[in-house]
Design a protein around this motif. Structure first.
Motif, short mmCIF file in Angstrom:
data_model
loop_
_atom_site.label_atom_id
_atom_site.label_comp_id
_atom_site.label_asym_id
_atom_site.label_seq_id
_atom_site.Cartn_x
_atom_site.Cartn_y
_atom_site.Cartn_z
N ARG A 37 59.85 12.83 37.38
CA ARG A 37 60.81 13.88 37.73
C ARG A 37 62.21 13.56 37.24
NH1 ARG A 37 59.85 14.42 43.68
NH2 ARG A 37 57.72 14.08 42.91
N LEU A 38 62.97 14.61 37.03
CA LEU A 38 64.36 14.49 36.60
C LEU A 38 65.14 15.66 37.16
CD1 LEU A 38 65.95 13.44 33.31
CD2 LEU A 38 66.41 15.77 34.11
N PHE A 39 66.34 15.37 37.65
CA PHE A 39 67.22 16.40 38.20
C PHE A 39 68.63 16.22 37.65
CE2 PHE A 39 64.09 15.29 41.47
CZ PHE A 39 63.46 16.52 41.67
N ALA B 131 63.07 14.01 53.71
CA ALA B 131 63.00 14.45 52.32
C ALA B 131 64.07 13.76 51.48
CB ALA B 131 63.17 15.96 52.24
N ASN B 132 63.76 13.53 50.23
CA ASN B 132 64.74 13.10 49.24
C ASN B 132 64.23 13.54 47.87
OD1 ASN B 132 63.04 10.97 48.10
ND2 ASN B 132 63.54 9.76 49.92
N ARG C 42 58.18 18.10 46.32
CA ARG C 42 57.05 18.45 45.47
C ARG C 42 57.35 19.58 44.49
NH1 ARG C 42 53.57 19.76 50.60
NH2 ARG C 42 55.64 20.63 51.01
N TYR C 43 58.39 20.35 44.79
CA TYR C 43 58.76 21.48 43.95
C TYR C 43 60.28 21.47 43.75
CZ TYR C 43 54.14 23.17 45.36
OH TYR C 43 52.80 23.29 45.62
N LEU C 44 60.72 22.15 42.70
CA LEU C 44 62.15 22.23 42.44
C LEU C 44 62.86 22.96 43.57
CD1 LEU C 44 64.41 21.51 40.47
CD2 LEU C 44 63.99 23.68 39.31
N PHE C 45 62.22 24.00 44.13
CA PHE C 45 62.90 24.72 45.22
C PHE C 45 63.07 23.82 46.44
CE2 PHE C 45 58.51 25.65 46.55
CZ PHE C 45 58.59 25.55 47.94
N GLU C 46 62.15 22.86 46.65
CA GLU C 46 62.32 21.92 47.75
C GLU C 46 63.51 20.99 47.48
OE1 GLU C 46 58.61 19.91 48.30
OE2 GLU C 46 57.75 21.53 49.49
N ALA C 47 63.73 20.65 46.21
CA ALA C 47 64.91 19.86 45.86
C ALA C 47 66.18 20.63 46.17
CB ALA C 47 64.86 19.46 44.38
N TYR D 125 66.69 20.67 49.92
CA TYR D 125 67.16 19.37 50.39
C TYR D 125 68.65 19.17 50.07
CZ TYR D 125 68.30 14.44 49.76
OH TYR D 125 68.95 13.23 49.78
N VAL D 126 69.04 19.42 48.82
CA VAL D 126 70.43 19.24 48.42
C VAL D 126 71.32 20.22 49.19
CG1 VAL D 126 72.07 19.42 46.50
CG2 VAL D 126 69.85 18.32 46.15
N GLY D 127 70.85 21.45 49.38
CA GLY D 127 71.61 22.41 50.16
C GLY D 127 71.83 21.95 51.59
N ALA D 128 70.82 21.35 52.19
CA ALA D 128 70.94 20.85 53.55
C ALA D 128 71.94 19.69 53.64
CB ALA D 128 69.57 20.40 54.08
N VAL D 129 71.89 18.80 52.66
CA VAL D 129 72.86 17.69 52.62
C VAL D 129 74.27 18.23 52.47
CG1 VAL D 129 73.64 15.70 51.29
CG2 VAL D 129 71.20 16.03 51.70
#
Length: 242
Positions: A43-45, A74-75, A80-85, A88-92
């Motif tokens: 993975r890469l973001f 989560a981190n 498992r999916y880009l939308f979950e990323a 997660y980032v939105g929640a942080v």
């Protein structure tokens, strides 16, 4: 102020950002607004940021901490999916903003930050999402293959006329540079150094990652060619006869 743009193309992703965070008569600061995370080989973001600098830096630090010391939640290594990323980032981001909002509000300062996140997880399609200060997000689409944050209005006309999912990564990078340069021409709070990065789909690695200072000869040549082309297009318009 800030301007960042991302393009979601059939061939991959393009990311571009300026580096100016404040501008005035005698005070200009520059900070990198592009952050790359490769938490595992599958993975890469890439995250681009606009808004309160302190908030952004704390969000990035929390994301890295969660990778270094996973606590069961989560981190970026476990989604498992880009939308979950994006979730997660939105929640942080939302948690950081809520922590400091009372003190910032008393000072009349906004602690909001807006983010772009793009990338790919192996076995899933690549993609690009915009995360609002409230933590929710939207996704780039074939009809709107680009997303912007920050001072977006001046760089939008070129994107609206040219951006399409069929662009190559090279042409997408050129378009992002034109959009950045056009914004800096109209708004002094946006300016070089510009940073661009490309991601070819399924590669799980950044292709080029380049920095362009104000006196970079390639950036100057792109600016001059674009300006000359616009002037030539204007001169070739049908003559006005009332």
């Amino acid at each position: 102020m800030t301007y960042c743009v991302g393009l979601s193309l059939d061939s991959g992703l393009v990311f571009a950002s300026d580096s100016r965070t404040n501008a005035g008569v005698d005070y200009v600061t520059t900070y990198r607004k592009m952050h790359v995370f490769t938490p595992s080989p599958d993975r890469l973001f890439v995250i681009l940021s606009a808004g309160n600098l302190a908030t952004t830096q704390e969000v990035v630090n929390h994301i890295q901490r969660d990778l270094d010391y996973p606590g069961g939640g989560a981190n970026l290594a476990t989604v498992r999916y880009l939308f979950e990323a994006a979730e997660y980032v939105g929640a942080v981001s939302l948690a950081v903003q809520k922590e400091h909002s009372p003190a910032l509000a008393q000072s009349g300062v906004s602690g909001e930050t807006t983010l772009l996140i793009g990338g790919q997880i192996s076995g899933q399609p690549h993609g690009l999402m915009l995360i609002y200060p409230q933590g929710n997000y939207i996704t780039a689409s074939p009809e709107t293959p680009y997303l912007q944050i920050g001072e977006s209005k001046y760089g939008k006309p070129a994107l609206d006329r040219i951006a399409s999912t069929g662009l190559s990564l090279e042409d997408g990078t050129l378009l992002a540079l034109v959009s950045l340069d056009g914004t800096s021409r109209s708004n002094v709070t946006v300016g070089p150094p510009f940073e661009v990065a490309t991601y070819a789909k399924d590669s799980l690695t950044i292709g080029c990652r380049c920095r362009f200072d104000a006196d970079d000869q390639y950036l100057i040549s792109v600016r001059e060619a674009w300006n000359n082309g616009i002037q030539e297009a204007f001169r070739s318009l049908p003559k006005f006869a009332w």
